[in-house]
Design a protein around this motif. Structure first.
Motif, PDB file in Angstrom:
ATOM      1  N   ALA A   1       0.829  -1.208   0.000  1.00 25.31           N
ATOM      2  CA  ALA A   1       0.000   0.000   0.000  1.00 25.31           C
ATOM      3  C   ALA A   1       0.863   1.258   0.000  1.00 25.31           C
ATOM      4  CB  ALA A   1      -0.934  -0.004   1.209  1.00 25.31           C
ATOM      5  N   ALA A   2       1.955   1.232   0.746  1.00 25.22           N
ATOM      6  CA  ALA A   2       2.855   2.383   0.779  1.00 25.22           C
ATOM      7  C   ALA A   2       3.461   2.623  -0.603  1.00 25.22           C
ATOM      8  CB  ALA A   2       3.947   2.166   1.816  1.00 25.22           C
ATOM      9  N   GLY A   3       3.802   1.553  -1.283  1.00 25.85           N
ATOM     10  CA  GLY A   3       4.344   1.680  -2.629  1.00 25.85           C
ATOM     11  C   GLY A   3       3.336   2.265  -3.593  1.00 25.85           C
ATOM     12  N   HIS A   4       2.088   1.826  -3.492  1.00 24.08           N
ATOM     13  CA  HIS A   4       1.036   2.362  -4.360  1.00 24.08           C
ATOM     14  C   HIS A   4       0.786   3.839  -4.058  1.00 24.08           C
ATOM     15  CE1 HIS A   4       0.160  -1.455  -6.144  1.00 24.08           C
ATOM     16  NE2 HIS A   4      -0.195  -2.004  -4.986  1.00 24.08           N
ATOM     17  N   THR A   5       0.799   4.188  -2.780  1.00 26.58           N
ATOM     18  CA  THR A   5       0.590   5.587  -2.389  1.00 26.58           C
ATOM     19  C   THR A   5       1.681   6.464  -2.985  1.00 26.58           C
ATOM     20  OG1 THR A   5      -0.504   4.935  -0.341  1.00 26.58           O
ATOM     21  CG2 THR A   5       0.405   7.165  -0.412  1.00 26.58           C
ATOM     22  N   LYS A   6       2.915   6.005  -2.881  1.00 28.69           N
ATOM     23  CA  LYS A   6       4.048   6.766  -3.432  1.00 28.69           C
ATOM     24  C   LYS A   6       3.895   6.936  -4.941  1.00 28.69           C
ATOM     25  CE  LYS A   6       9.076   6.757  -3.591  1.00 28.69           C
ATOM     26  NZ  LYS A   6      10.299   6.080  -3.140  1.00 28.69           N
ATOM     27  N   THR A   7       3.476   5.877  -5.616  1.00 27.47           N
ATOM     28  CA  THR A   7       3.275   5.947  -7.064  1.00 27.47           C
ATOM     29  C   THR A   7       2.213   6.979  -7.414  1.00 27.47           C
ATOM     30  OG1 THR A   7       3.945   3.644  -7.355  1.00 27.47           O
ATOM     31  CG2 THR A   7       2.605   4.611  -9.110  1.00 27.47           C
ATOM     32  N   VAL A   8       1.098   6.972  -6.693  1.00 27.11           N
ATOM     33  CA  VAL A   8       0.017   7.926  -6.953  1.00 27.11           C
ATOM     34  C   VAL A   8       0.509   9.351  -6.734  1.00 27.11           C
ATOM     35  CG1 VAL A   8      -2.223   8.765  -6.093  1.00 27.11           C
ATOM     36  CG2 VAL A   8      -1.856   6.308  -6.483  1.00 27.11           C
TER      37      VAL A   8
ATOM     38  N   LEU B   1      -3.933  13.446   2.814  1.00 30.55           N
ATOM     39  CA  LEU B   1      -2.651  13.305   3.503  1.00 30.55           C
ATOM     40  C   LEU B   1      -2.197  14.674   3.994  1.00 30.55           C
ATOM     41  CD1 LEU B   1      -0.832  11.025   0.884  1.00 30.55           C
ATOM     42  CD2 LEU B   1      -1.904  10.303   3.030  1.00 30.55           C
ATOM     43  N   THR B   2      -1.241  14.691   4.879  1.00 30.00           N
ATOM     44  CA  THR B   2      -0.662  15.973   5.284  1.00 30.00           C
ATOM     45  C   THR B   2       0.315  16.426   4.202  1.00 30.00           C
ATOM     46  OG1 THR B   2       1.216  15.009   6.461  1.00 30.00           O
ATOM     47  CG2 THR B   2      -0.819  15.377   7.749  1.00 30.00           C
ATOM     48  N   PHE B   3       0.517  17.724   4.121  1.00 27.44           N
ATOM     49  CA  PHE B   3       1.483  18.259   3.160  1.00 27.44           C
ATOM     50  C   PHE B   3       2.876  17.699   3.454  1.00 27.44           C
ATOM     51  CE2 PHE B   3       4.666  21.561   2.181  1.00 27.44           C
ATOM     52  CZ  PHE B   3       4.544  21.549   0.798  1.00 27.44           C
ATOM     53  N   GLN B   4       3.183  17.548   4.743  1.00 29.79           N
ATOM     54  CA  GLN B   4       4.493  17.015   5.128  1.00 29.79           C
ATOM     55  C   GLN B   4       4.675  15.588   4.611  1.00 29.79           C
ATOM     56  OE1 GLN B   4       2.385  18.562   7.193  1.00 29.79           O
ATOM     57  NE2 GLN B   4       3.505  20.350   7.945  1.00 29.79           N
ATOM     58  N   ARG B   5       3.623  14.775   4.706  1.00 30.07           N
ATOM     59  CA  ARG B   5       3.721  13.392   4.228  1.00 30.07           C
ATOM     60  C   ARG B   5       3.903  13.353   2.712  1.00 30.07           C
ATOM     61  NH1 ARG B   5       6.074   9.079   4.282  1.00 30.07           N
ATOM     62  NH2 ARG B   5       4.940   7.235   3.670  1.00 30.07           N
ATOM     63  N   VAL B   6       3.200  14.213   2.008  1.00 33.73           N
ATOM     64  CA  VAL B   6       3.352  14.286   0.554  1.00 33.73           C
ATOM     65  C   VAL B   6       4.777  14.685   0.212  1.00 33.73           C
ATOM     66  CG1 VAL B   6       2.627  15.529  -1.537  1.00 33.73           C
ATOM     67  CG2 VAL B   6       0.903  14.683   0.093  1.00 33.73           C
ATOM     68  N   SER B   7       5.311  15.657   0.937  1.00 31.54           N
ATOM     69  CA  SER B   7       6.702  16.095   0.701  1.00 31.54           C
ATOM     70  C   SER B   7       7.672  14.944   0.918  1.00 31.54           C
ATOM     71  CB  SER B   7       7.062  17.263   1.621  1.00 31.54           C
ATOM     72  OG  SER B   7       6.298  18.391   1.293  1.00 31.54           O
ATOM     73  N   GLN B   8       7.446  14.179   1.994  1.00 29.97           N
ATOM     74  CA  GLN B   8       8.312  13.014   2.256  1.00 29.97           C
ATOM     75  C   GLN B   8       8.260  12.026   1.098  1.00 29.97           C
ATOM     76  OE1 GLN B   8       6.644  11.478   5.886  1.00 29.97           O
ATOM     77  NE2 GLN B   8       8.078  12.604   7.203  1.00 29.97           N
ATOM     78  N   LEU B   9       7.069  11.747   0.621  1.00 27.81           N
ATOM     79  CA  LEU B   9       6.918  10.780  -0.472  1.00 27.81           C
ATOM     80  C   LEU B   9       7.545  11.290  -1.761  1.00 27.81           C
ATOM     81  CD1 LEU B   9       3.254   9.669   0.278  1.00 27.81           C
ATOM     82  CD2 LEU B   9       5.302   8.250   0.478  1.00 27.81           C
ATOM     83  N   LEU B  10       7.448  12.581  -2.005  1.00 29.45           N
ATOM     84  CA  LEU B  10       8.054  13.141  -3.209  1.00 29.45           C
ATOM     85  C   LEU B  10       9.572  13.158  -3.141  1.00 29.45           C
ATOM     86  CD1 LEU B  10       5.583  16.085  -3.898  1.00 29.45           C
ATOM     87  CD2 LEU B  10       5.859  13.998  -5.266  1.00 29.45           C
ATOM     88  N   ASN B  11      10.093  13.224  -1.950  1.00 27.76           N
ATOM     89  CA  ASN B  11      11.553  13.269  -1.773  1.00 27.76           C
ATOM     90  C   ASN B  11      12.178  11.906  -1.510  1.00 27.76           C
ATOM     91  OD1 ASN B  11      11.880  16.087  -2.132  1.00 27.76           O
ATOM     92  ND2 ASN B  11      11.000  16.402  -0.116  1.00 27.76           N
ATOM     93  N   SER B  12      11.379  10.851  -1.603  1.00 31.88           N
ATOM     94  CA  SER B  12      11.936   9.522  -1.338  1.00 31.88           C
ATOM     95  C   SER B  12      12.036   8.701  -2.614  1.00 31.88           C
ATOM     96  CB  SER B  12      11.083   8.764  -0.328  1.00 31.88           C
ATOM     97  OG  SER B  12       9.774   8.547  -0.825  1.00 31.88           O
TER      98      SER B  12
END
Length: 127
Positions: free
Chosen positions: A89-96, A116-127
């Motif tokens: 699920a985490a992988g799919h979220t990151k892909t989306v 999601l929180t903006f911070q969480r989106v930022s984390q996913l975009l930077n990972s």
């Protein structure tokens, strides 16, 4: 002094007692407190082998009552599957998140759209 001798023991609850069996030594001891099982197992092994306790490493396995063993195994298997699903699920979220970003959405837009929180989106975009 070399490596300690490794032995296996099984602790089984019978009434108010914990019976501790060390099959390799063909020995059994018992205690009323689960907190003393390891100590008793080590002491028994050292006494039978006539060595200091530091020279034995008794690995104690606690036997479950048959009435709960199958349920416990099922719970462990369900936990393992849940971890796998969480990773997927985490992988799919990151892909989306990355797909939305590539499509021109801002981090704040993505956060609002996905809950999601903006911070969480930022984390996913930077990972």
């Amino acid at each position: 002094m070399g490596e300690p001798r490794v032995l296996e023991a099984t602790a089984t609850r019978e009434g108010k007692w914990w019976n501790i069996a060390i099959p390799e030594l063909d020995q059994v001891t018992a205690t009323k407190k689960s907190s003393e099982v390891q100590e008793y197992a080590n002491s028994l092994a050292a006494a039978v082998l006539d060595v200091p306790e530091a020279e034995v490493d008794v690995q104690v396995v606690y036997a479950l009552p048959e009435s709960v063993e199958a349920d416990w195994k099922a719970a462990r298997e369900e936990t393992r599957k849940a971890k796998e699903l969480t990773i997927a699920a985490a992988g799919h979220t990151k892909t989306v998140v990355h797909t939305l970003r590539e499509d021109g959405y801002s981090g704040r837009d993505i956060a609002k759209m996905l809950g999601l929180t903006f911070q969480r989106v930022s984390q996913l975009l930077n990972s």
